[in-house]
Design a protein around this motif. Sequence first.
Motif, PDB file in Angstrom:
ATOM      1  N   TYR A 205       0.808  -1.217   0.000  1.00  0.00           N
ATOM      2  CA  TYR A 205       0.000   0.000   0.000  1.00  0.00           C
ATOM      3  C   TYR A 205       0.846   1.274   0.000  1.00  0.00           C
ATOM      4  N   GLY A 206       2.161   1.146   0.081  1.00  0.00           N
ATOM      5  CA  GLY A 206       3.014   2.311   0.297  1.00  0.00           C
ATOM      6  C   GLY A 206       2.796   3.440  -0.695  1.00  0.00           C
ATOM      7  N   GLN A 207       2.929   3.147  -1.994  1.00  0.00           N
ATOM      8  CA  GLN A 207       2.781   4.189  -3.009  1.00  0.00           C
ATOM      9  C   GLN A 207       1.374   4.766  -3.026  1.00  0.00           C
ATOM     10  N   MET A 208       0.377   3.904  -2.932  1.00  0.00           N
ATOM     11  CA  MET A 208      -1.001   4.370  -3.019  1.00  0.00           C
ATOM     12  C   MET A 208      -1.354   5.286  -1.854  1.00  0.00           C
ATOM     13  N   VAL A 209      -0.961   4.908  -0.656  1.00  0.00           N
ATOM     14  CA  VAL A 209      -1.247   5.737   0.512  1.00  0.00           C
ATOM     15  C   VAL A 209      -0.505   7.061   0.419  1.00  0.00           C
ATOM     16  N   ASP A 210       0.697   7.031  -0.115  1.00  0.00           N
ATOM     17  CA  ASP A 210       1.456   8.275  -0.271  1.00  0.00           C
ATOM     18  C   ASP A 210       0.747   9.214  -1.246  1.00  0.00           C
ATOM     19  N   ILE A 211       0.255   8.674  -2.364  1.00  0.00           N
ATOM     20  CA  ILE A 211      -0.421   9.512  -3.365  1.00  0.00           C
ATOM     21  C   ILE A 211      -1.696  10.135  -2.780  1.00  0.00           C
ATOM     22  N   CYS A 212      -2.565   9.290  -2.261  1.00  0.00           N
ATOM     23  CA  CYS A 212      -3.863   9.814  -1.829  1.00  0.00           C
ATOM     24  C   CYS A 212      -3.764  10.540  -0.489  1.00  0.00           C
ATOM     25  N   GLY A 213      -2.914  10.045   0.400  1.00  0.00           N
ATOM     26  CA  GLY A 213      -2.757  10.718   1.684  1.00  0.00           C
ATOM     27  C   GLY A 213      -2.158  12.105   1.535  1.00  0.00           C
ATOM     28  N   THR A 214      -1.186  12.243   0.637  1.00  0.00           N
ATOM     29  CA  THR A 214      -0.582  13.552   0.384  1.00  0.00           C
ATOM     30  C   THR A 214      -1.593  14.520  -0.202  1.00  0.00           C
ATOM     31  N   PHE A 215      -2.430  14.010  -1.116  1.00  0.00           N
ATOM     32  CA  PHE A 215      -3.435  14.908  -1.707  1.00  0.00           C
ATOM     33  C   PHE A 215      -4.407  15.405  -0.640  1.00  0.00           C
ATOM     34  N   VAL A 216      -4.919  14.497   0.173  1.00  0.00           N
ATOM     35  CA  VAL A 216      -5.925  14.873   1.172  1.00  0.00           C
ATOM     36  C   VAL A 216      -5.351  15.850   2.188  1.00  0.00           C
ATOM     37  N   THR A 217      -4.146  15.604   2.650  1.00  0.00           N
ATOM     38  CA  THR A 217      -3.601  16.400   3.747  1.00  0.00           C
ATOM     39  C   THR A 217      -2.856  17.653   3.305  1.00  0.00           C
ATOM     40  N   GLN A 218      -2.355  17.665   2.063  1.00  0.00           N
ATOM     41  CA  GLN A 218      -1.506  18.786   1.654  1.00  0.00           C
ATOM     42  C   GLN A 218      -1.982  19.541   0.417  1.00  0.00           C
ATOM     43  N   LYS A 219      -2.728  18.907  -0.472  1.00  0.00           N
ATOM     44  CA  LYS A 219      -3.029  19.537  -1.755  1.00  0.00           C
ATOM     45  C   LYS A 219      -4.465  20.012  -1.900  1.00  0.00           C
ATOM     46  N   GLU A 220      -5.409  19.377  -1.220  1.00  0.00           N
ATOM     47  CA  GLU A 220      -6.794  19.826  -1.336  1.00  0.00           C
ATOM     48  C   GLU A 220      -6.928  21.247  -0.776  1.00  0.00           C
ATOM     49  N   TYR A 221      -7.763  22.032  -1.420  1.00  0.00           N
ATOM     50  CA  TYR A 221      -7.972  23.425  -1.013  1.00  0.00           C
ATOM     51  C   TYR A 221      -8.610  23.487   0.376  1.00  0.00           C
ATOM     52  N   ARG A 222      -8.226  24.498   1.147  1.00  0.00           N
ATOM     53  CA  ARG A 222      -8.778  24.722   2.483  1.00  0.00           C
ATOM     54  C   ARG A 222      -9.091  26.196   2.686  1.00  0.00           C
ATOM     55  N   LEU A 223     -10.027  26.471   3.580  1.00  0.00           N
ATOM     56  CA  LEU A 223     -10.266  27.839   4.004  1.00  0.00           C
ATOM     57  C   LEU A 223      -9.109  28.319   4.871  1.00  0.00           C
ATOM     58  N   LYS A 224      -9.150  29.585   5.245  1.00  0.00           N
ATOM     59  CA  LYS A 224      -8.047  30.159   6.007  1.00  0.00           C
ATOM     60  C   LYS A 224      -7.840  29.462   7.349  1.00  0.00           C
ATOM     61  N   ASP A 225      -8.922  28.941   7.933  1.00  0.00           N
ATOM     62  CA  ASP A 225      -8.788  28.254   9.221  1.00  0.00           C
ATOM     63  C   ASP A 225      -8.460  26.773   9.059  1.00  0.00           C
ATOM     64  N   GLY A 226      -8.222  26.333   7.809  1.00  0.00           N
ATOM     65  CA  GLY A 226      -7.804  24.952   7.567  1.00  0.00           C
ATOM     66  C   GLY A 226      -8.909  23.989   7.224  1.00  0.00           C
ATOM     67  N   THR A 227     -10.151  24.466   7.132  1.00  0.00           N
ATOM     68  CA  THR A 227     -11.265  23.571   6.824  1.00  0.00           C
ATOM     69  C   THR A 227     -11.234  23.165   5.349  1.00  0.00           C
ATOM     70  N   LEU A 228     -11.357  21.870   5.081  1.00  0.00           N
ATOM     71  CA  LEU A 228     -11.397  21.368   3.707  1.00  0.00           C
ATOM     72  C   LEU A 228     -12.554  22.010   2.955  1.00  0.00           C
ATOM     73  N   ALA A 229     -12.277  22.496   1.744  1.00  0.00           N
ATOM     74  CA  ALA A 229     -13.300  23.227   0.997  1.00  0.00           C
ATOM     75  C   ALA A 229     -13.149  22.984  -0.496  1.00  0.00           C
ATOM     76  N   ARG A 230     -14.129  23.435  -1.240  1.00  0.00           N
ATOM     77  CA  ARG A 230     -14.104  23.405  -2.698  1.00  0.00           C
ATOM     78  C   ARG A 230     -14.196  24.851  -3.200  1.00  0.00           C
ATOM     79  N   GLY A 231     -13.957  25.025  -4.489  1.00  0.00           N
ATOM     80  CA  GLY A 231     -14.031  26.371  -5.038  1.00  0.00           C
ATOM     81  C   GLY A 231     -12.784  27.181  -4.778  1.00  0.00           C
ATOM     82  N   GLY A 232     -11.625  26.519  -4.838  1.00  0.00           N
ATOM     83  CA  GLY A 232     -10.349  27.215  -4.692  1.00  0.00           C
ATOM     84  C   GLY A 232      -9.758  27.593  -6.033  1.00  0.00           C
ATOM     85  N   PRO A 233      -8.493  27.959  -6.071  1.00  0.00           N
ATOM     86  CA  PRO A 233      -7.840  28.350  -7.331  1.00  0.00           C
ATOM     87  C   PRO A 233      -7.880  27.221  -8.352  1.00  0.00           C
TER      88      PRO A 233
END
Length: 479
Positions: A205-233
């Motif tokens: 699972y190493g590569q797969m968890v790295d790909i999806c885990g990195t996206f969820v925790t680092q790449k998905e857009y968030r509001l200023k207070d860190g809340t996961l959101a849509r409608g970003g750049p």
Amino acid sequence: MSQSPNTRNTNLAAIAGTLLATLLSCLAPQALAQEAPPPQEKGPAPKDAMLHALAVQYPNPYRAMEAAEVKAVLDRVLGYLEASTPAEVIDKRTGASLARLDKADPDAVLKPGDFRLTSYEWGVTYAGMLAAGAATGDTRYTDYTVRRHRLLSDLTRVYYPAVKADPVNAQAPIKSFLNPHALDDAGALCMSFLKAKQAGTKVDYGQMVDICGTFVTQKEYRLKDGTLARGGPDGKGGVKMRPLPDTLWLDDMFMGVPTIALLGKDTGNAKYHDDAVRQVLQFSQRMFNPKLGIYMHGYVEGMQDHPELHWARANGWAIMAMVEVLEVLPTTHKGYPAVVRQLRAHARGLASFQDKDGLWHQLIDRPDSYLETSASAIYTYAIARAVNRGYLDKEMYGPMANLAWNAVATKVNAKGEVEGTCVGTGMAFDPAFYYYRPVSVRAAHGYGPVLLAGAEIIEMNRKYKFGVNDSGFMYQGQR
């Protein structure tokens, strides 16, 4: 020294009394009070004496299903999905099976079936198969997930280097996962990978968890207070309209937060647990209606008012997110009590809107909207899981979960298809959008929740006894 007959009789009576008392003490008290007490008046009974005991024609079973009955429902689902979701790669030009893939082939595709193997709905289905395998002991469920996870792992190993090097032009059978653009592409799948990994599944699972885990925790857009959101750049100087800038979808409590919490367990890094708790509380602060005990579907940061439309499946994603977070969140974490309180508040609200026959409505608080299966199955799972873990009172919520399961089970047809499930749904600002969303057996959202619900009902009814007491279905003690 011999005893007199009277003394022997007295001793035997005492022993018999002790044995009877012991036997009665072993039985659940409720099991000894299944009927109303007998009338004290003497003489012929009046005509209304036993009306309370008349047989009631409930449309769905008014009882706890035996584990074998629940499994029979799940077996139909398994049989259908095993046949309709092939774990196979083919050449798109010839249709020939590609047994081995040693290098990236641009013509390789997943063999078409009824459902996609890398959708967020199938992340839930993989988790449901794992839960059903654990609850029933039938390895066919576990194997379903393992085979497909292994295929995805092999495809990731072969295709990810090319996709990473050229995300725009590279071809891959699972490109939406290898190059995710939204939580839908990564979050639920990652949850299933982490659950399987932590259960000891022998897949890389190493590569797969790295790909999806990195996206969820680092790449998905968030509001200023860190809340996961849509409608970003949008990456081109503009803003994604999903549907408006800085929009929260309640769905994303599930699409991202369980993965964040599971990464905390997987890595031992407490920052993930902190983030998971923060997400639950910040979504709830904005979107939970404490008077109704349910969530609105959408919220737009900066607006004064928000569309108070309480879509059922989104509420399912929210309560499911909370039980998944609590499953791995240390009880010593400072946010643990707050998440439990929020779960209880939501469960109370949902309980107040359950339909008389066990399901919930598409718009929870609007009983003229249709009864919807996927949300009802998610509530069944989450509430039964919360009962099993002690977050919710078994006396209050166990009968509610059983009633819901019995209704959900009627929606699995003879072929194993799940009926009455709303198709994929964005957020909107008017009720007509939700009232008239179509339902379909090809709406993938119903299958994983049904598997999860059935598995958890088996576990709950194995742990606790439920039955009829003076015509009412209720908790009757520990097994």
